[in-house]
Write an enzyme that holds these catalytic residues in place. Structure first.
Site, PDB file in Angstrom:
ATOM      1  CD  GLN A 135     -36.469 -43.976-103.682  1.00  0.00           C
ATOM      2  OE1 GLN A 135     -35.377 -44.338-103.240  1.00  0.00           O
ATOM      3  NE2 GLN A 135     -37.276 -44.812-104.293  1.00  0.00           N
ATOM      4  CB  SER A 138     -40.296 -45.921 -97.195  1.00  0.00           C
ATOM      5  OG  SER A 138     -39.708 -46.677 -98.211  1.00  0.00           O
ATOM      6  CB  SER A 170     -30.904 -42.841 -98.068  1.00  0.00           C
ATOM      7  OG  SER A 170     -31.271 -44.139 -97.676  1.00  0.00           O
ATOM      8  CD  GLU A 253     -34.916 -48.449-105.013  1.00  0.00           C
ATOM      9  OE1 GLU A 253     -36.144 -48.418-105.199  1.00  0.00           O
ATOM     10  OE2 GLU A 253     -34.370 -48.194-103.937  1.00  0.00           O
ATOM     11  CB  SER A 374     -37.700 -57.049 -98.577  1.00  0.00           C
ATOM     12  OG  SER A 374     -38.874 -57.667 -99.081  1.00  0.00           O
ATOM     13  CD  GLU A 376     -38.325 -61.765 -97.277  1.00  0.00           C
ATOM     14  OE1 GLU A 376     -38.126 -60.532 -97.268  1.00  0.00           O
ATOM     15  OE2 GLU A 376     -37.528 -62.581 -96.775  1.00  0.00           O
TER      16      GLU A 376
HETATM   17  C1  LIG Z   1     -30.711 -48.599 -95.342  1.00  0.00           C
HETATM   18  C2  LIG Z   1     -32.056 -48.265 -95.924  1.00  0.00           C
HETATM   19  C3  LIG Z   1     -32.190 -47.166 -96.725  1.00  0.00           C
HETATM   20  C4  LIG Z   1     -33.438 -46.820 -97.262  1.00  0.00           C
HETATM   21  N1  LIG Z   1     -33.533 -45.692 -98.016  1.00  0.00           N
HETATM   22  C5  LIG Z   1     -34.756 -45.319 -98.470  1.00  0.00           C
HETATM   23  C6  LIG Z   1     -34.928 -44.094 -99.181  1.00  0.00           C
HETATM   24  O1  LIG Z   1     -33.966 -43.369 -99.423  1.00  0.00           O
HETATM   25  N2  LIG Z   1     -36.163 -43.704 -99.564  1.00  0.00           N
HETATM   26  C7  LIG Z   1     -37.258 -44.498 -99.315  1.00  0.00           C
HETATM   27  O2  LIG Z   1     -38.336 -44.130 -99.711  1.00  0.00           O
HETATM   28  N3  LIG Z   1     -37.136 -45.674 -98.644  1.00  0.00           N
HETATM   29  C8  LIG Z   1     -35.918 -46.096 -98.218  1.00  0.00           C
HETATM   30  N4  LIG Z   1     -35.797 -47.276 -97.509  1.00  0.00           N
HETATM   31  C9  LIG Z   1     -36.998 -48.021 -97.199  1.00  0.00           C
HETATM   32  C10 LIG Z   1     -37.120 -49.352 -97.881  1.00  0.00           C
HETATM   33  O3  LIG Z   1     -37.458 -49.168 -99.232  1.00  0.00           O
HETATM   34  C11 LIG Z   1     -38.163 -50.175 -97.115  1.00  0.00           C
HETATM   35  O4  LIG Z   1     -37.632 -50.424 -95.838  1.00  0.00           O
HETATM   36  C12 LIG Z   1     -38.490 -51.463 -97.791  1.00  0.00           C
HETATM   37  O5  LIG Z   1     -39.181 -51.238 -98.995  1.00  0.00           O
HETATM   38  C13 LIG Z   1     -39.321 -52.381 -96.875  1.00  0.00           C
HETATM   39  O6  LIG Z   1     -40.413 -51.713 -96.341  1.00  0.00           O
HETATM   40  P1  LIG Z   1     -40.716 -51.735 -94.760  1.00  0.00           P
HETATM   41  O7  LIG Z   1     -39.492 -51.308 -94.085  1.00  0.00           O
HETATM   42  O8  LIG Z   1     -41.943 -50.964 -94.557  1.00  0.00           O
HETATM   43  O9  LIG Z   1     -40.962 -53.255 -94.410  1.00  0.00           O
HETATM   44  P2  LIG Z   1     -42.332 -54.037 -94.634  1.00  0.00           P
HETATM   45  O10 LIG Z   1     -42.850 -53.738 -95.991  1.00  0.00           O
HETATM   46  O11 LIG Z   1     -43.187 -53.836 -93.485  1.00  0.00           O
HETATM   47  O12 LIG Z   1     -41.771 -55.514 -94.630  1.00  0.00           O
HETATM   48  C14 LIG Z   1     -41.533 -56.240 -93.418  1.00  0.00           C
HETATM   49  C15 LIG Z   1     -41.264 -57.686 -93.802  1.00  0.00           C
HETATM   50  O13 LIG Z   1     -42.428 -58.194 -94.476  1.00  0.00           O
HETATM   51  C16 LIG Z   1     -42.078 -58.734 -95.711  1.00  0.00           C
HETATM   52  N5  LIG Z   1     -43.144 -58.517 -96.682  1.00  0.00           N
HETATM   53  C17 LIG Z   1     -43.790 -57.374 -96.981  1.00  0.00           C
HETATM   54  N6  LIG Z   1     -44.657 -57.545 -97.975  1.00  0.00           N
HETATM   55  C18 LIG Z   1     -44.545 -58.849 -98.351  1.00  0.00           C
HETATM   56  C19 LIG Z   1     -45.170 -59.650 -99.354  1.00  0.00           C
HETATM   57  N7  LIG Z   1     -46.074 -59.157-100.216  1.00  0.00           N
HETATM   58  N8  LIG Z   1     -44.794 -60.954 -99.428  1.00  0.00           N
HETATM   59  C20 LIG Z   1     -43.874 -61.465 -98.587  1.00  0.00           C
HETATM   60  N9  LIG Z   1     -43.260 -60.769 -97.642  1.00  0.00           N
HETATM   61  C21 LIG Z   1     -43.584 -59.470 -97.514  1.00  0.00           C
HETATM   62  C22 LIG Z   1     -40.826 -57.977 -96.089  1.00  0.00           C
HETATM   63  O14 LIG Z   1     -40.072 -58.709 -97.040  1.00  0.00           O
HETATM   64  C23 LIG Z   1     -40.123 -57.814 -94.786  1.00  0.00           C
HETATM   65  O15 LIG Z   1     -39.400 -58.980 -94.494  1.00  0.00           O
HETATM   66  C24 LIG Z   1     -34.562 -47.623 -96.984  1.00  0.00           C
HETATM   67  C25 LIG Z   1     -34.406 -48.756 -96.186  1.00  0.00           C
HETATM   68  C26 LIG Z   1     -33.176 -49.093 -95.649  1.00  0.00           C
HETATM   69  C27 LIG Z   1     -33.057 -50.308 -94.796  1.00  0.00           C
END
Ligand SMILES: Cc1cc2nc3c(=O)[nH]c(=O)nc-3n(C[C@H](O)[C@H](O)[C@H](O)COP(=O)(O)OP(=O)(O)OC[C@H]3O[C@@H](n4cnc5c(N)ncnc54)[C@H](O)[C@@H]3O)c2cc1C
Lengths: 411, 368
Positions: A135, A138, A170, A253, A374, A376
């Site tokens: 997928q 991100s 992933s 998902e 997440s 949140e």
């Molecule tokens: C083990 C793992 C596997 C993954 N696998 C995939 C995959 O296969 N394909 C893929 O596309 N993605 C994948 N991801 C990505 C995952 O979907 C994102 O990490 C996740 O959506 C959070 O985005 P970010 O990392 O950019 O954090 P950010 O969006 O930058 O968030 C950082 C912090 O800010 C908070 N935050 C953000 N927006 C808000 C809001 N509106 N209100 C309150 N708090 C907020 C978040 O909750 C978090 O605590 C994976 C992530 C992990 C950890």
């Protein structure tokens, strides 16, 4: 109110059980039973090969994607039968790891949006574990705020040219196909300029770089695109309709993740029993609260299953599964290591208490609280869609994408 | 598998809800609190005529004979309405104890009158600080006469009949005591939830009748409380849902900094956590309802699990409901404190969390 199988369900269960008895890789059972949290490792054989072999065998008998139509490699079973299958499959379900994203998210998206011909060629291979899907959503600048992605797709005749970068993908290293969301029009508001494709991961210009995770594994990757060409026929949905397509994926998902997540609570009971702590008042107080949450999750899933088998759609209340399981496992792991005393410092599986499973939980559980929405974001979903509270203020909603300010990228 | 109630049961619940909306608006609860009354006799009579709370008493003993699943849903509505009624004392505990262990004569004497609401019964165990334990009971029966002091006794002032735990030669036993007997004196004591009043009762050589086997008193209390815990859990989820609904409605209507406070994430996420806690408690309670209705061997584990999580959910929802209301939440006039108080009553009445946490772990252990 009952936990009994109907006669039809009992017959189905007997059939599933018999098939598993005849076909499962029983030699792997002891290893699978102790397999920890996170990536699957096997001593006796290559885990990916074992996973593919089991998936293929299941596909031959319609168990690989039980709910799917038969023409797409499925078994056309009812929701309740799928649950029964899962109960019977037991530890062997751990072998499905590499296919979870394909079966749970990419497959349903393809099924909803692709042409009939594409579905017939792609889905049976996906179901049988012949093709692994990933997928590609991100990006460094956009995770929770998925509609802020920047990877560009520009049209060139019958093809699209892709440039940009994905992250946290992933399984990308093993993947044959990817579900890719791109920006096709930066001049309109962010949700409106997106387009979805599926792509051959062996295409020239695709480069996968593993990322080392905090738990020392590397299931996720960076994926770079340099002038990658995708035929227009591999577009899912209309140009500019990518957000709707992504919602199909995300809905699935949350559903597939919400089902039955491990919490570490039965393992914690085992630890307390082995350490003779079940009469300790301080231990009892924590253990009981953990057990009540874990049991609440289990029966919440049962309630969803009941609704499903009555033909009702499970709603956003499904979001609580991952929200509860992630922090519960994290707290359970911390508490287990408290009980282990200084021995809790040892991760070495040969020496560590209970093969190091609580250390593995400690180091894996933070990911559960982030991946696939997440904590949140899930609280926001519950607040807005279940409780009907107002959406957050979005300062970027109506701006053309290229005028939206952005700060630090994730990398 | 169906971990849910049937359509007929839901229809009954909807009827009961409509009944309470009509017969027990919050002004009824307030009236009991302000007057210092023990309960609302008019409401009690109406509920008794409908037979709602006698749902699980067999028809042979004057009950509705519907069953425990129905009673669970009635309890949820009692909790939602904050109904000022002696349900926990008279129906979930006393009637259950008599059903569980009474002689045929005792059942025929008391159950029809409890079912019809003509008799209010209660259970008198506690005498001192701490959860129920043999060494905390000094009330004593000798020569068929009871002497001792019990407090707090829920609904003790209005009750006609008490089931009293007291010491005898064989250990702790239960006794049926007609509270109109000579030698009984009682007084109201101020209750943390004035809609669920408490009393102190003095027994001075009161004639009693043994209920169940001699020396088995604490075991019987333990067993009946497993059953009552599930019914109380339904009151708790009804109350917690009402508190969450109040908080949600207020968060939508109250503005600060130019927008509804329900738009601020701190409030949104607090309410989301209330919802999660409530859903976990609800799911555990449904499982408890199944165990109660089928008399499953898992009943002790299901009861303790439902109770631990329902106590937590109602505490969380009722306290955060006050928080959501700001200063208004701390007034006597607003209803937030009624849930806060009721949550505490329900958290204490069958023994508190530490007791049930021990029971949960013990039950888990013997189930494994
Ligand atoms: C083990 C793992 C596997 C993954 N696998 C995939 C995959 O296969 N394909 C893929 O596309 N993605 C994948 N991801 C990505 C995952 O979907 C994102 O990490 C996740 O959506 C959070 O985005 P970010 O990392 O950019 O954090 P950010 O969006 O930058 O968030 C950082 C912090 O800010 C908070 N935050 C953000 N927006 C808000 C809001 N509106 N209100 C309150 N708090 C907020 C978040 O909750 C978090 O605590 C994976 C992530 C992990 C950890």
């Amino acid at each position: 109110m009952n936990f009994d199988d109907t006669p039809e369900e009992a017959a189905f269960r007997a059939r599933a059980r018999a098939w598993i008895a005849d076909n499962a890789p029983h030699a792997l059972k002891p290893e699978l039973e102790v397999a920890g949290f996170g990536h699957l490792h096997l001593q006796s054989t290559d885990a990916l090969a074992a996973s593919k072999a089991w998936q293929k065998k299941k596909a031959g008998a319609g168990w690989a994607a039980p709910r799917w139509p038969k023409i797409y490699g499925g078994g056309e079973v009812s929701p309740i039968e799928q649950v029964i299958w899962g109960q019977e499959e037991g530890v062997y379900a751990k072998l499905a790891g590499p296919f979870v994203i394909g079966l749970g998210m990419c497959g349903p998206t393809v099924m909803h949006w692709a042409s009939e011909e594409q579905k017939r060629s792609l889905l049976p291979r996906l179901a049988a574990g012949e093709d692994i899907w990933c997928q590609l959503f991100s990006e460094p600048v956009a995770g929770s705020d998925l509609a802020g992605i920047r990877t560009r797709a520009e049209r060139d005749g019958d093809e699209w040219v892709i440039n940009g970068q994905k992250i946290w993908t992933s399984g990308a290293l093993d993947a044959d196909w990817g579900l890719l969301i791109t920006r096709t029009d930066p001049g309109v508001a962010k949700h409106r300029g997106l387009t979805m494709f599926f792509l051959d991961m062996k295409s020239p210009g695709v480069e996968v770089r593993p990322i080392r995770q905090m738990n020392q594994e590397s299931s996720f990757n960076e994926v770079y695109f340099t002038d990658v060409r995708i035929p227009d026929a591999q577009r899912l949905g209309a140009v500019g309709e990518g957000w709707s397509v992504a919602l199909t994926t995300l809905m699935n998902e949350r559903q597939s993740i919400g089902g039955s997540m491990p919490t570490g609570v039965p393992e914690l009971f085992d630890l307390c029993r082995d350490m003779d702590l079940l009469d300790d008042g301080a231990v009892i107080a924590r253990l009981a609260k953990f057990a009540a949450r874990s049991s609440g999750l289990r029966y919440t899933a049962f309630r969803s299953i009941s609704a499903l088998s009555r033909g009702e759609q499970p709603g956003p209340e499904n979001s609580i599964g991952k929200l509860v399981a992630g922090s519960l496992m994290q707290e359970v792991a911390q508490f287990a290591l408290d009980l282990e005393g200084e021995a809790g410092l040892v991760e070495d599986p040969l020496l560590a208490v209970h093969q190091g499973r609580f250390q593995a939980m400690l180091l894996r559980s933070p990911a559960t609280r982030i991946e696939g929405g997440s904590d949140e974001i899930l609280r926001n979903i519950i607040a807005e869609r279940v409780l009907g509270l107002p959406a957050d203020i979005r300062v970027d909603k109506d701006l053309p994408f290229k005028e939206i300010p952005s700060g630090a990228a994730a990398r | 598998m169906q971990l849910d109630f049937s359509e007929e049961q839901r229809a009954l619940q909807a009827d009961v809800r409509r009944f309470f909306e009509r017969a027990c608006p919050i002004s009824t609860v307030r009236k009991v609190i302000d007057s210092g009354d023990s309960h609302d006799p008019v409401l009690w009579k109406q509920v008794s005529e409908q037979g709602f709370l006698a749902a699980a008493i067999p028809e042979a003993f004057g009950g509705a004979g519907a069953g425990y699943l129905e009673l669970c849903l009635v309890a949820e509505e009692v909790g939602r309405a904050l109904a000022p009624l002696p349900a926990v004392s008279s129906l979930y505990q006393a009637a259950e104890l008599i059903l569980m262990t009474g002689s045929d004569a005792q059942k025929r004497t008391w159950l029809p009158r409890i079912a019809s609401g003509d008799v209010i019964a209660t259970v008198a165990v506690a005498e001192a600080a701490g959860n129920v334990a043999a060494d905390l009971i000094s009330a004593q029966v000798s020569g068929g006469k009871l002497t001792g002091r019990k407090w707090p006794v829920s609904d003790g002032l209005v009750a006609d009949l008490a089931i009293v735990a007291a010491r005898c030669d064989q250990g702790i036993s239960l006794y049926l005591v007609d509270l109109a007997s000579a030698g009984v004196s009682r007084r109201a004591v101020k209750s943390i939830d004035p809609s669920r009043p408490q009393a102190e009762i003095l027994f001075d050589g009161v004639a009693v009748e043994l209920l169940g086997a001699a020396g088995e008193g604490l075991g019987l209390i333990d067993a009946v409380r497993d059953r009552a815990a599930i019914l109380v859990a339904f009151e708790q989820i009804g109350g917690a849902q009402a508190a969450l609904d109040m908080a949600r409605d207020y968060a939508l209507g109250r503005y600060a900094f130019g927008r509804p406070i329900g738009g601020f994430q701190a409030i949104k996420h607090m309410l989301a956590d209330m919802y999660v806690s409530l859903e976990l408690a609800r799911s555990n309670s449904y499982y408890g309802a199944w165990a109660l209705a089928t008399n499953a061997p898992q009943l002790p584990l299901a009861a303790a699990t439902a109770r631990v999580s329902a106590i937590e959910a109602y505490k969380l929802c009722s306290s955060n409901n006050i928080q959501t209301h700001g200063g208004m939440g701390f007034t006597w006039e607003f209803d937030c404190h009624l849930h806060y108080r009721r949550a505490r009553y329900l958290a204490s009445v069958l023994g508190t969390s530490p007791l049930w946490e021990r029971k949960l772990v013990a039950a888990y252990r013997s189930a494994a």
